[in-house]
Motif scaffolding. Sequence first.
Motif, short mmCIF file in Angstrom:
data_model
loop_
_atom_site.label_atom_id
_atom_site.label_comp_id
_atom_site.label_asym_id
_atom_site.label_seq_id
_atom_site.Cartn_x
_atom_site.Cartn_y
_atom_site.Cartn_z
N MET A 30 0.76 -1.17 -0.19
CA MET A 30 0.01 0.03 0.19
C MET A 30 0.95 1.28 -0.10
O MET A 30 0.36 2.17 -0.55
CB MET A 30 -1.05 0.23 1.26
N LEU A 31 2.17 1.11 0.65
CA LEU A 31 2.71 2.24 0.55
C LEU A 31 3.78 2.52 -0.72
O LEU A 31 4.31 3.50 -0.87
CB LEU A 31 4.04 2.30 1.79
N GLU A 32 3.52 1.50 -1.58
CA GLU A 32 4.00 1.80 -2.89
C GLU A 32 5.84 2.05 -2.91
O GLU A 32 6.31 3.01 -3.49
CB GLU A 32 3.32 2.89 -3.77
N PHE A 33 6.44 1.09 -2.40
CA PHE A 33 7.85 0.96 -2.41
C PHE A 33 8.52 0.81 -3.74
O PHE A 33 9.62 0.86 -3.80
CB PHE A 33 8.57 0.31 -1.13
N GLY A 34 7.68 0.19 -4.51
CA GLY A 34 8.13 -0.17 -5.82
C GLY A 34 8.87 -1.42 -5.72
O GLY A 34 8.38 -2.32 -5.10
N GLU A 35 9.89 -1.48 -6.59
CA GLU A 35 10.96 -2.63 -6.60
C GLU A 35 11.50 -2.99 -5.26
O GLU A 35 12.00 -3.86 -5.16
CB GLU A 35 11.87 -2.33 -7.59
N LYS A 36 11.58 -2.10 -4.43
CA LYS A 36 12.13 -2.18 -3.03
C LYS A 36 11.12 -2.76 -2.02
O LYS A 36 11.43 -2.88 -0.89
CB LYS A 36 12.99 -1.03 -2.57
N SER A 37 9.98 -2.90 -2.19
CA SER A 37 9.04 -3.41 -1.66
C SER A 37 9.25 -4.70 -0.84
O SER A 37 9.19 -4.82 0.40
CB SER A 37 7.60 -3.58 -2.15
N ALA A 68 5.92 1.30 12.59
CA ALA A 68 7.24 1.74 13.28
C ALA A 68 8.42 0.80 12.45
O ALA A 68 9.21 1.17 12.18
CB ALA A 68 7.09 1.35 14.56
N GLU A 69 7.69 -0.60 12.29
CA GLU A 69 8.91 -1.37 11.65
C GLU A 69 9.07 -1.09 10.17
O GLU A 69 10.10 -1.57 9.51
CB GLU A 69 8.48 -2.90 11.98
N LEU A 70 8.05 -0.58 9.38
CA LEU A 70 8.32 -0.41 7.99
C LEU A 70 9.22 1.07 7.76
O LEU A 70 9.73 1.07 6.85
CB LEU A 70 6.84 -0.26 7.41
N ASP A 71 8.86 1.97 8.91
CA ASP A 71 9.76 3.38 8.67
C ASP A 71 11.02 3.01 8.54
O ASP A 71 11.61 3.88 7.86
CB ASP A 71 8.99 4.25 9.85
N GLY A 72 11.75 2.34 9.58
CA GLY A 72 13.15 2.14 9.60
C GLY A 72 13.65 1.55 8.25
O GLY A 72 14.41 2.41 7.59
N PRO A 73 13.24 0.40 7.84
CA PRO A 73 13.85 -0.12 6.75
C PRO A 73 13.61 0.74 5.51
O PRO A 73 14.40 0.68 4.42
CB PRO A 73 13.16 -1.52 6.44
N ALA A 74 12.58 1.49 5.20
CA ALA A 74 12.18 2.32 4.26
C ALA A 74 13.36 3.39 4.11
O ALA A 74 13.74 3.81 3.06
CB ALA A 74 10.86 2.95 4.41
N ARG A 75 13.59 3.70 5.26
CA ARG A 75 14.48 4.90 5.32
C ARG A 75 15.85 4.48 4.96
O ARG A 75 16.46 5.13 4.16
CB ARG A 75 14.72 5.75 6.48
N GLN A 77 16.54 1.84 3.13
CA GLN A 77 16.61 1.54 1.74
C GLN A 77 16.53 2.83 0.55
O GLN A 77 17.32 2.72 -0.37
CB GLN A 77 15.35 0.69 1.36
N TYR A 78 16.09 3.66 1.01
CA TYR A 78 15.91 4.93 0.05
C TYR A 78 16.98 5.69 0.20
O TYR A 78 17.49 6.69 -0.45
CB TYR A 78 14.39 5.70 0.36
N THR A 79 17.72 5.86 1.43
CA THR A 79 18.96 6.54 1.85
C THR A 79 20.24 5.97 1.08
O THR A 79 21.06 6.62 0.67
CB THR A 79 19.03 7.11 3.01
N SER A 80 20.16 4.78 1.29
CA SER A 80 21.38 4.04 0.98
C SER A 80 21.42 3.63 -0.48
O SER A 80 22.39 3.17 -1.11
CB SER A 80 21.68 2.99 1.91
N GLY A 81 20.43 3.70 -1.08
CA GLY A 81 20.11 3.19 -2.59
C GLY A 81 20.47 4.18 -3.67
O GLY A 81 20.24 3.83 -4.78
#
Length: 85
Positions: A30-37, A68-75, A77-81
């Motif tokens: 639902m948060l649409e992380f795309g290929e990193k989902s 809470a647990e999706l927030d950390g990994p999303a940050r 993935q998107y900052t190191s990628g």
Amino acid sequence: MEDTAARWMSIMVVLGQSDPCLYIPRFAHMLEFGEKSHEVSMTALRLVQRMKRDWMHTGRRPSGLCGAELDGPARVQYTSGGSHG
């Protein structure tokens, strides 16, 4: 008063606790992380499983844990990628 507490305890035993791991893939989609989902979901699942081993999930709402647990990994993935749009 004691009857009410006993009723609530019996309801909790019957219903059990909802497992937050069931919601993480759906919320990630639902948060649409795309290929990193998938990567974000798997990292969040590992974090929730760790919280469950340490009994940190007890008394918390499953949706709050998922958020809470999706927030950390999303940050991460998107900052190191690199560039993400």
